[in-house]
Design a protein around this motif. Structure first.
Motif, PDB file in Angstrom:
ATOM      1  N   ASP A  54       2.800   1.747  12.552  1.00 38.77           N
ATOM      2  CA  ASP A  54       1.365   1.820  12.849  1.00 38.77           C
ATOM      3  C   ASP A  54       0.516   1.157  11.768  1.00 38.77           C
ATOM      4  O   ASP A  54      -0.526   0.554  12.056  1.00 38.77           O
ATOM      5  CB  ASP A  54       0.936   3.282  13.009  1.00 38.77           C
ATOM      6  CG  ASP A  54       1.565   3.941  14.227  1.00 38.77           C
ATOM      7  OD1 ASP A  54       2.014   3.213  15.124  1.00 38.77           O
ATOM      8  OD2 ASP A  54       1.631   5.200  14.262  1.00 38.77           O
ATOM      9  N   ASN A  55       0.955   1.261  10.499  1.00 34.60           N
ATOM     10  CA  ASN A  55       0.137   0.765   9.390  1.00 34.60           C
ATOM     11  C   ASN A  55       0.538  -0.627   8.887  1.00 34.60           C
ATOM     12  O   ASN A  55      -0.298  -1.325   8.309  1.00 34.60           O
ATOM     13  CB  ASN A  55       0.188   1.750   8.223  1.00 34.60           C
ATOM     14  CG  ASN A  55      -0.518   3.056   8.531  1.00 34.60           C
ATOM     15  OD1 ASN A  55      -1.727   3.171   8.388  1.00 34.60           O
ATOM     16  ND2 ASN A  55       0.254   4.051   8.967  1.00 34.60           N
ATOM     17  N   TYR A  56       1.774  -1.012   9.110  1.00 30.57           N
ATOM     18  CA  TYR A  56       2.238  -2.294   8.549  1.00 30.57           C
ATOM     19  C   TYR A  56       2.843  -3.231   9.599  1.00 30.57           C
ATOM     20  O   TYR A  56       3.196  -4.363   9.268  1.00 30.57           O
ATOM     21  CB  TYR A  56       3.259  -2.038   7.434  1.00 30.57           C
ATOM     22  CG  TYR A  56       2.751  -1.097   6.369  1.00 30.57           C
ATOM     23  CD1 TYR A  56       1.813  -1.509   5.421  1.00 30.57           C
ATOM     24  CD2 TYR A  56       3.182   0.224   6.325  1.00 30.57           C
ATOM     25  CE1 TYR A  56       1.341  -0.638   4.452  1.00 30.57           C
ATOM     26  CE2 TYR A  56       2.720   1.106   5.351  1.00 30.57           C
ATOM     27  CZ  TYR A  56       1.795   0.667   4.422  1.00 30.57           C
ATOM     28  OH  TYR A  56       1.334   1.538   3.467  1.00 30.57           O
TER      29      TYR A  56
ATOM     30  N   SER B 162       4.488  -5.043  -0.122  1.00 26.84           N
ATOM     31  CA  SER B 162       3.938  -5.950   0.883  1.00 26.84           C
ATOM     32  C   SER B 162       3.879  -7.374   0.326  1.00 26.84           C
ATOM     33  O   SER B 162       3.380  -7.602  -0.774  1.00 26.84           O
ATOM     34  CB  SER B 162       2.541  -5.497   1.303  1.00 26.84           C
ATOM     35  OG  SER B 162       1.942  -6.459   2.153  1.00 26.84           O
ATOM     36  N   SER B 163       4.403  -8.327   1.093  1.00 32.59           N
ATOM     37  CA  SER B 163       4.394  -9.722   0.653  1.00 32.59           C
ATOM     38  C   SER B 163       2.999 -10.336   0.760  1.00 32.59           C
ATOM     39  O   SER B 163       2.719 -11.374   0.157  1.00 32.59           O
ATOM     40  CB  SER B 163       5.376 -10.535   1.506  1.00 32.59           C
ATOM     41  OG  SER B 163       5.035 -10.460   2.883  1.00 32.59           O
ATOM     42  N   LYS B 164       2.090  -9.690   1.515  1.00 29.07           N
ATOM     43  CA  LYS B 164       0.747 -10.230   1.699  1.00 29.07           C
ATOM     44  C   LYS B 164      -0.194  -9.879   0.552  1.00 29.07           C
ATOM     45  O   LYS B 164      -0.911 -10.740   0.027  1.00 29.07           O
ATOM     46  CB  LYS B 164       0.161  -9.713   3.024  1.00 29.07           C
ATOM     47  CG  LYS B 164       0.882 -10.235   4.258  1.00 29.07           C
ATOM     48  CD  LYS B 164       0.209  -9.741   5.525  1.00 29.07           C
ATOM     49  CE  LYS B 164       0.894 -10.305   6.773  1.00 29.07           C
ATOM     50  NZ  LYS B 164       0.254  -9.810   8.008  1.00 29.07           N
ATOM     51  N   ASN B 165      -0.171  -8.610   0.152  1.00 24.21           N
ATOM     52  CA  ASN B 165      -1.140  -8.180  -0.870  1.00 24.21           C
ATOM     53  C   ASN B 165      -0.499  -7.500  -2.077  1.00 24.21           C
ATOM     54  O   ASN B 165      -1.197  -7.043  -2.979  1.00 24.21           O
ATOM     55  CB  ASN B 165      -2.177  -7.237  -0.240  1.00 24.21           C
ATOM     56  CG  ASN B 165      -1.517  -6.133   0.567  1.00 24.21           C
ATOM     57  OD1 ASN B 165      -0.432  -5.685   0.247  1.00 24.21           O
ATOM     58  ND2 ASN B 165      -2.195  -5.712   1.641  1.00 24.21           N
ATOM     59  N   GLY B 166       0.810  -7.419  -2.100  1.00 24.16           N
ATOM     60  CA  GLY B 166       1.502  -6.833  -3.248  1.00 24.16           C
ATOM     61  C   GLY B 166       1.397  -5.327  -3.346  1.00 24.16           C
ATOM     62  O   GLY B 166       1.792  -4.739  -4.369  1.00 24.16           O
ATOM     63  N   ILE B 167       0.899  -4.682  -2.314  1.00 27.86           N
ATOM     64  CA  ILE B 167       0.763  -3.222  -2.329  1.00 27.86           C
ATOM     65  C   ILE B 167       2.125  -2.568  -2.128  1.00 27.86           C
ATOM     66  O   ILE B 167       2.902  -2.985  -1.262  1.00 27.86           O
ATOM     67  CB  ILE B 167      -0.219  -2.756  -1.245  1.00 27.86           C
ATOM     68  CG1 ILE B 167      -1.625  -3.312  -1.512  1.00 27.86           C
ATOM     69  CG2 ILE B 167      -0.252  -1.231  -1.155  1.00 27.86           C
ATOM     70  CD1 ILE B 167      -2.627  -2.952  -0.440  1.00 27.86           C
ATOM     71  N   LYS B 168       2.404  -1.542  -2.922  1.00 26.92           N
ATOM     72  CA  LYS B 168       3.656  -0.813  -2.772  1.00 26.92           C
ATOM     73  C   LYS B 168       3.603   0.048  -1.516  1.00 26.92           C
ATOM     74  O   LYS B 168       2.632   0.780  -1.297  1.00 26.92           O
ATOM     75  CB  LYS B 168       3.920   0.069  -3.994  1.00 26.92           C
ATOM     76  CG  LYS B 168       4.259  -0.702  -5.256  1.00 26.92           C
ATOM     77  CD  LYS B 168       4.594   0.251  -6.388  1.00 26.92           C
ATOM     78  CE  LYS B 168       4.967  -0.509  -7.653  1.00 26.92           C
ATOM     79  NZ  LYS B 168       5.306   0.415  -8.779  1.00 26.92           N
TER      80      LYS B 168
END
Length: 328
Positions: free
Chosen positions: A211-213, A277-283
């Motif tokens: 749902d979130n990713y 995340s490869s898009k924003n680097g968020i764990k």
């Protein structure tokens, strides 16, 4: 026409009620169920619904292979028949070759043993017989060449059928076994009076990842967990995908406490996984698992044993535990 329309309506209602995609396989199984033309299938689905079992695409696929599709049995029979014919031809060719060689040797000895006092007509007859034998040997060599071609064809066919069998029993998304294969293996082990344990592994937050990713991240999570399961039970058990976010491991002749140790190893391995995340680097958040262990007692098939283990996993989650052994 009205009856057919009524059946189609019931199929659509069933698919929608259980959130099943309208795939050809799902449609065929549900249509067969609605039509009440396969009593075993209908009884199984009615029982599953009465017991509150989750009816998802993985379970529908098992029903398809258990009650509708018989192609894999035909493939197995075909391989066995081809093997039998080839092996029989090989034995026959080998035996015939030995007999012909022996006969040719006897004829040759007979020809060389004749002297000038023998009747020429006898010599001529024996020489003719020797030529016929040589011709027969030539024919036999041709037969052997054809046999070699047939064996090569059989080997290629067998490889193709083995590949088909692999596709038939393994989930293409995770590489783990499908439900119907686990069901067959359970019946086989129970038939040999083996004790059977099942470990249910539930990914508690898979829907959160999807749902979130997105679906792609959901597939990554699914495959990572599957690889950890394979890593720890590669030689000791049979791991299978038994639901959208659920796995089951079958173990033979292992007590529940040992199965719990294996389950904890899987959980520890999954907990060590980290995702960014490869898009924003968020764990990304860690993967949360619930584990349930159940030992076979009076369950007659895999579905009942798997449901028992699954209930134990839900019990572990409700108690805030990492795992729970049914009956304790």
């Amino acid at each position: 026409m009205a009856i057919a329309q009524e059946k189609m309506t019931k199929v659509c209602i069933f698919l929608e009620h259980h959130s099943l995609p309208p795939s050809p396989l799902n449609y065929q199984v549900v249509y067969t169920f609605v039509s009440q033309v396969n009593s075993d299938l209908s009884t199984t689905i009615d029982r599953a619904i009465a017991q509150g079992q989750i009816i998802d695409s993985v379970y529908i696929e098992q029903l398809y292979f258990d009650y509708i599709d018989q192609a894999h049995k035909a493939e197995t029979t075909m391989v066995r028949n081809v093997d039998g014919v080839i092996n029989s031809l090989s034995r026959s060719a080998h035996s015939t070759e030995k007999e012909i060689i022996r006969f040719a040797s006897q004829v040759s000895d007979c020809v060389h043993s004749l002297d000038e006092n023998n009747v020429k007509q006898s010599r001529l007859a024996l020489e003719t017989l020797s030529k016929q034998t040589a011709h027969l040997l030539t024919q036999h060599k041709q037969f052997k060449r054809e046999l070699i071609k047939a064996k090569r064809l059989q080997e290629r066919t067998q490889q193709q059928l083995l590949q088909l069998r692999k596709q038939h029993i393994t989930d293409h998304q995770t590489g783990l076994y499908k439900r119907h294969y686990l069901n067959q293996q359970t019946q086989l082990w129970l038939g040999k009076n083996k004790s059977v344990c099942a470990i249910a592994i539930q990914i508690d937050n898979l829907d959160h990842f999807i749902d979130n990713y997105g679906d792609m991240i959901g597939e990554v999570i699914l495959n990572k967990v599957a690889k950890q399961i394979q890593k720890y039970v590669f030689e000791s058990g049979l791991p299978g995908r038994t639901g959208k976010d659920a796995f089951t491991i079958l173990l033979a002749d292992i007590d529940p406490e040992t199965a719990n140790v294996i389950a904890e190893k899987v959980r520890n391995g999954v907990e060590k996984l980290r995702f960014v995340s490869s898009k924003n680097g968020i764990k990304l958040p860690p993967i949360s698992l619930s584990l349930g262990i159940a030992k076979h007692h009076d369950e007659k098939d895999f579905n009942k044993l798997a449901r028992k283990a699954s209930n134990a996993a839900y019990k572990a989650k409700s108690l805030g535990q990492s795992s729970f052994i049914a009956g304790q």
